[in-house]
Scaffold this motif. Sequence first.
Motif, PDB file in Angstrom:
ATOM      1  N   PRO A 187      39.295  30.130  50.802  1.00 16.97           N
ATOM      2  CA  PRO A 187      38.582  29.973  49.536  1.00 16.97           C
ATOM      3  C   PRO A 187      39.326  29.105  48.530  1.00 16.97           C
ATOM      4  O   PRO A 187      38.708  28.458  47.685  1.00 16.97           O
ATOM      5  N   ALA A 188      40.655  29.068  48.622  1.00 13.82           N
ATOM      6  CA  ALA A 188      41.441  28.298  47.654  1.00 13.82           C
ATOM      7  C   ALA A 188      41.169  26.798  47.756  1.00 13.82           C
ATOM      8  O   ALA A 188      41.456  26.047  46.810  1.00 13.82           O
ATOM      9  N   ALA A 189      40.611  26.345  48.876  1.00  8.73           N
ATOM     10  CA  ALA A 189      40.311  24.926  49.044  1.00  8.73           C
ATOM     11  C   ALA A 189      39.083  24.505  48.234  1.00  8.73           C
ATOM     12  O   ALA A 189      38.856  23.308  48.040  1.00  8.73           O
ATOM     13  N   GLU A 190      38.340  25.479  47.772  1.00  9.38           N
ATOM     14  CA  GLU A 190      37.142  25.180  46.977  1.00  9.38           C
ATOM     15  C   GLU A 190      37.512  25.189  45.489  1.00  9.38           C
ATOM     16  O   GLU A 190      37.991  26.203  44.973  1.00  9.38           O
ATOM     17  N   GLN A 195      38.249  27.321  39.222  1.00  8.73           N
ATOM     18  CA  GLN A 195      37.504  27.082  37.982  1.00  8.73           C
ATOM     19  C   GLN A 195      36.789  28.331  37.468  1.00  8.73           C
ATOM     20  O   GLN A 195      36.703  28.546  36.260  1.00  8.73           O
ATOM     21  N   LYS A 196      36.277  29.150  38.342  1.00 10.20           N
ATOM     22  CA  LYS A 196      35.526  30.337  37.932  1.00 10.20           C
ATOM     23  C   LYS A 196      36.393  31.589  37.796  1.00 10.20           C
ATOM     24  O   LYS A 196      35.893  32.684  37.585  1.00 10.20           O
ATOM     25  N   GLY A 203      44.191  36.071  43.668  1.00  7.20           N
ATOM     26  CA  GLY A 203      45.384  35.251  43.827  1.00  7.20           C
ATOM     27  C   GLY A 203      45.080  33.798  44.081  1.00  7.20           C
ATOM     28  O   GLY A 203      43.958  33.442  44.466  1.00  7.20           O
ATOM     29  N   MET A 204      46.070  32.961  43.900  1.00  7.17           N
ATOM     30  CA  MET A 204      45.900  31.521  44.052  1.00  7.17           C
ATOM     31  C   MET A 204      45.458  31.139  45.457  1.00  7.17           C
ATOM     32  O   MET A 204      44.712  30.198  45.650  1.00  7.17           O
ATOM     33  N   GLU A 205      45.910  31.872  46.458  1.00  2.11           N
ATOM     34  CA  GLU A 205      45.566  31.570  47.844  1.00  2.11           C
ATOM     35  C   GLU A 205      44.424  32.446  48.373  1.00  2.11           C
ATOM     36  O   GLU A 205      44.031  32.316  49.528  1.00  2.11           O
ATOM     37  N   GLY A 206      43.946  33.355  47.536  1.00  2.00           N
ATOM     38  CA  GLY A 206      42.850  34.226  47.959  1.00  2.00           C
ATOM     39  C   GLY A 206      43.278  35.392  48.819  1.00  2.00           C
ATOM     40  O   GLY A 206      42.457  35.994  49.514  1.00  2.00           O
ATOM     41  N   LYS A 207      44.564  35.737  48.777  1.00  2.00           N
ATOM     42  CA  LYS A 207      45.078  36.797  49.637  1.00  2.00           C
ATOM     43  C   LYS A 207      44.985  38.184  49.009  1.00  2.00           C
ATOM     44  O   LYS A 207      45.429  39.173  49.589  1.00  2.00           O
ATOM     45  N   ALA A 215      40.441  42.355  47.419  1.00  2.00           N
ATOM     46  CA  ALA A 215      40.480  42.082  48.856  1.00  2.00           C
ATOM     47  C   ALA A 215      41.136  40.746  49.186  1.00  2.00           C
ATOM     48  O   ALA A 215      41.067  39.790  48.416  1.00  2.00           O
ATOM     49  N   ASN A 216      41.750  40.728  50.374  1.00  2.00           N
ATOM     50  CA  ASN A 216      42.273  39.494  50.938  1.00  2.00           C
ATOM     51  C   ASN A 216      41.092  38.720  51.514  1.00  2.00           C
ATOM     52  O   ASN A 216      40.414  39.181  52.432  1.00  2.00           O
ATOM     53  N   LEU A 217      40.818  37.537  50.971  1.00  2.00           N
ATOM     54  CA  LEU A 217      39.662  36.749  51.400  1.00  2.00           C
ATOM     55  C   LEU A 217      39.992  35.740  52.490  1.00  2.00           C
ATOM     56  O   LEU A 217      39.122  34.972  52.910  1.00  2.00           O
TER      57      LEU A 217
END
Length: 280
Positions: A187-190, A195-196, A203-207, A215-217
Amino acid sequence: MADKNPFPGENNTGHIWDDNLRELDNPAPRWWMIAFWASVIWWIAYGFIYPMWPIGQEPTKGMTGWSQMKEYQQGVDEIEAVRAEFETKIKGMTAAEILGDEGLSAYTVASAKVLFGDFCAACHGSGGQGGPGYPVIADDDWLFGGSIETIEQTITMGRKGIMTAHGKILSEDEVNTLAQAVVSGNPAAEPLFLQKGCIACHGMEGKGMNALGAANLTDAIWRFDEEDRLASAKYTISHGVNDGSDPMSREAVMPTFGDRLSKDEIKKLAVYVYKLGGGQ
């Protein structure tokens, strides 16, 4: 039936069917009569030896004083005597210390199996495999952390994570874009993820963040509607989790057990859950 007995001299009752079928009136074999009266005598003797004869609301006690309840209680007492040594140790130890004792840890897992079945299996499955809408507790993916202390705290106080319903602040295209990013596992690549403000919880990496129960995404573990992950992600983003402002929000609450289980029972359950394989 014949009107006359065509078998004179035979010891029959006179009831004849189909010309030759008749009912004889012979005495029972002697061995059979001996067995019959012996069973009658034994039945009477049994009534004196064991509880049997009803008197009011209770039966007679019997000469031996034996009863199934006494035998059951004796068995329970024998088991409790064996368990007493382990139970005494558990009272004076923390859950972490129990884990450090191999023998005591094995005993705790065995004795907590019934507790887990009574209080946990309905939601988390008999083997911790989870159920629809309920998390797996036999893996190493934890919303709030999988240390023995955290598990014990979770059982005692319960958990109620919150995810804001974003359907009222995001467009349909934005919800769809974020959902696809989550399903991709990165998700962090989006750019919308940053922005939202998704990084605030995930977290910055979606973990994810254990402190918030976020949740860890980035893993492949899903709690809701795993078969259609995109639809599931879109629904969760739109309606959130435990968001009281959205009547369609997902409900995900772990009840507190501190008011219904003793401290020792909670320690046992914490060790049991940890040993399922998902403790960290």
